[in-house]
Scaffold this motif. Sequence first.
Motif, short mmCIF file in Angstrom:
data_model
loop_
_atom_site.label_atom_id
_atom_site.label_comp_id
_atom_site.label_asym_id
_atom_site.label_seq_id
_atom_site.Cartn_x
_atom_site.Cartn_y
_atom_site.Cartn_z
N GLY A 186 27.55 31.36 62.05
CA GLY A 186 26.65 30.40 62.18
C GLY A 186 26.48 29.78 61.17
O GLY A 186 26.67 29.45 60.31
N PRO A 187 25.24 28.59 61.64
CA PRO A 187 24.57 27.68 60.54
C PRO A 187 23.99 28.74 59.41
O PRO A 187 23.68 30.12 60.02
N THR A 191 18.68 42.37 48.55
CA THR A 191 19.55 42.40 49.82
C THR A 191 18.37 42.52 50.09
O THR A 191 17.99 42.02 51.63
N ALA A 192 18.13 43.88 51.19
CA ALA A 192 17.86 44.80 51.55
C ALA A 192 15.65 44.13 52.08
O ALA A 192 15.08 43.95 53.27
N THR A 193 14.66 43.78 50.66
CA THR A 193 13.85 43.27 50.34
C THR A 193 13.68 42.17 50.87
O THR A 193 12.82 41.78 51.90
N PHE A 194 14.40 41.39 50.53
CA PHE A 194 14.31 39.44 50.40
C PHE A 194 14.83 38.37 51.26
O PHE A 194 14.44 37.55 51.67
N LEU A 195 16.49 39.30 51.55
CA LEU A 195 16.90 38.14 52.22
C LEU A 195 17.21 38.53 53.89
O LEU A 195 16.62 39.06 54.61
N PRO A 196 17.24 37.30 54.64
CA PRO A 196 18.22 37.49 55.53
C PRO A 196 18.83 38.77 55.75
O PRO A 196 20.27 38.70 55.38
N PRO A 197 18.40 39.33 56.73
CA PRO A 197 19.51 40.28 57.80
C PRO A 197 20.33 39.71 57.92
O PRO A 197 20.66 39.11 59.06
N ASP A 198 21.67 40.65 58.05
CA ASP A 198 23.10 40.15 58.66
C ASP A 198 23.01 39.16 58.64
O ASP A 198 23.97 38.20 59.68
N ARG A 199 23.34 38.95 56.63
CA ARG A 199 24.41 37.66 56.66
C ARG A 199 24.69 37.77 55.28
O ARG A 199 24.72 36.78 54.41
N PRO A 200 25.68 38.46 55.37
CA PRO A 200 26.32 39.34 53.89
C PRO A 200 27.44 37.89 53.59
O PRO A 200 27.92 37.94 53.01
N LEU A 257 35.51 30.98 51.58
CA LEU A 257 34.20 31.43 51.91
C LEU A 257 33.89 30.68 52.78
O LEU A 257 33.39 31.66 54.03
N ALA A 258 33.59 29.47 52.60
CA ALA A 258 32.25 28.81 53.50
C ALA A 258 32.37 28.39 54.92
O ALA A 258 32.05 28.65 56.00
N PRO A 259 33.80 28.11 55.13
CA PRO A 259 34.24 27.79 56.58
C PRO A 259 34.21 29.37 57.39
O PRO A 259 34.10 29.19 58.53
N ILE A 260 34.76 30.33 57.07
CA ILE A 260 34.37 31.55 57.13
C ILE A 260 33.54 31.81 57.01
O ILE A 260 33.13 33.06 58.84
N ALA A 261 32.44 32.24 56.80
CA ALA A 261 30.33 32.25 57.26
C ALA A 261 30.22 31.16 58.37
O ALA A 261 29.86 31.96 59.05
N LEU A 262 30.61 30.40 58.22
CA LEU A 262 30.68 29.35 59.68
C LEU A 262 30.59 29.86 60.77
O LEU A 262 29.95 29.48 61.91
N VAL A 263 31.99 30.18 60.89
CA VAL A 263 32.32 30.45 62.38
C VAL A 263 31.83 32.03 62.51
O VAL A 263 31.53 31.65 63.52
N VAL A 264 31.99 32.65 61.42
CA VAL A 264 31.11 34.24 61.81
C VAL A 264 29.95 34.36 62.05
O VAL A 264 29.90 35.17 63.29
#
Length: 299
Positions: A192-193, A21-30, A183-190
């Motif tokens: 964004g895209p 997560t820390a090395t390869f994934l975009p930050p702040d998108r848990p 989870l999908a709609p929660i992630a979209l609201v919190v």
Amino acid sequence: MATLLLTAIAPVAWGSGYFVTATFLPPDRPLFGAVVRALPFGLLLLALRPGLLRGSWWWRTAALGLLNFAAFFTLVFVAAYRLPGGLAATLTAVSPIVVMLLAWAFAGERPRAGSLVAGVVGAVGVALLVLRGGASLDLVGVLAAFAAVAVFSTGFILVKVWQPPVGLLTFTAWQLVLGGLVLAPIALVVEGPPPTLDLPAVGGYAYIGLIGTVVAYAVWFRGAQRLPAAAVSLVGLLNPVAGILIGLVFAGEHLTMVSGLGMALVLGGVLLGQPAVIDRIRARHTPNAGVCADVGAAG
């Protein structure tokens, strides 16, 4: 022993997820990462192991998907962002004790005193591994961490006591799909895209989805069904140990004396808290009743 070692794949895979997560994934998108972990790979697993639920198993599986994935991932996200310095991991390390108590209440598995002590020792070891000075207490973060323990432990026990009408992999797939849909709609609201992903991020999500979710939860649920709750829950403490070791090997991190002591406590707690180990230790220190009776008769 083979089942226990197979179950240990789960916390090791989860621990490796920190580095990925820390090395390869975009930050702040848990939350986006949680959706990617659950929904597409749940659909993939369902395509490989198709099967339909029946009757009450729809709401039971939906409840498990909510507990094990949607609610748990969200609460861990809240706790991680509001509790710096590894305090969230320290608080959630009490989960083996909670699991043992719930297994006693709902599955009739009375916890051994040795397993409870091992759970406490393991939690102290996790604190030494991940806790850093200056960690601040945030009420919302603390409540989220303990709520994460509650939902994770409840989901674990329900997987243990319920016997679904489909195979374990199909059962796991439906949990992932239903939890991901929540989870999908929660992630979209919190959050964004969805973010734009490069090739390393795609590979990172593939690893976390296949190894850290599909494989990890399949062996974890298998262990929950076949082993005592104490044995499986204590193995879960290997999660931060795996994270620390992978950081040492791949990220050039250094192991301090305090962290080394914490790792030793975690490993000791996991080993000495296993019911089979407790039985073996007790057998070695218990006098042989038959020999004592023969000696008395001869006298």
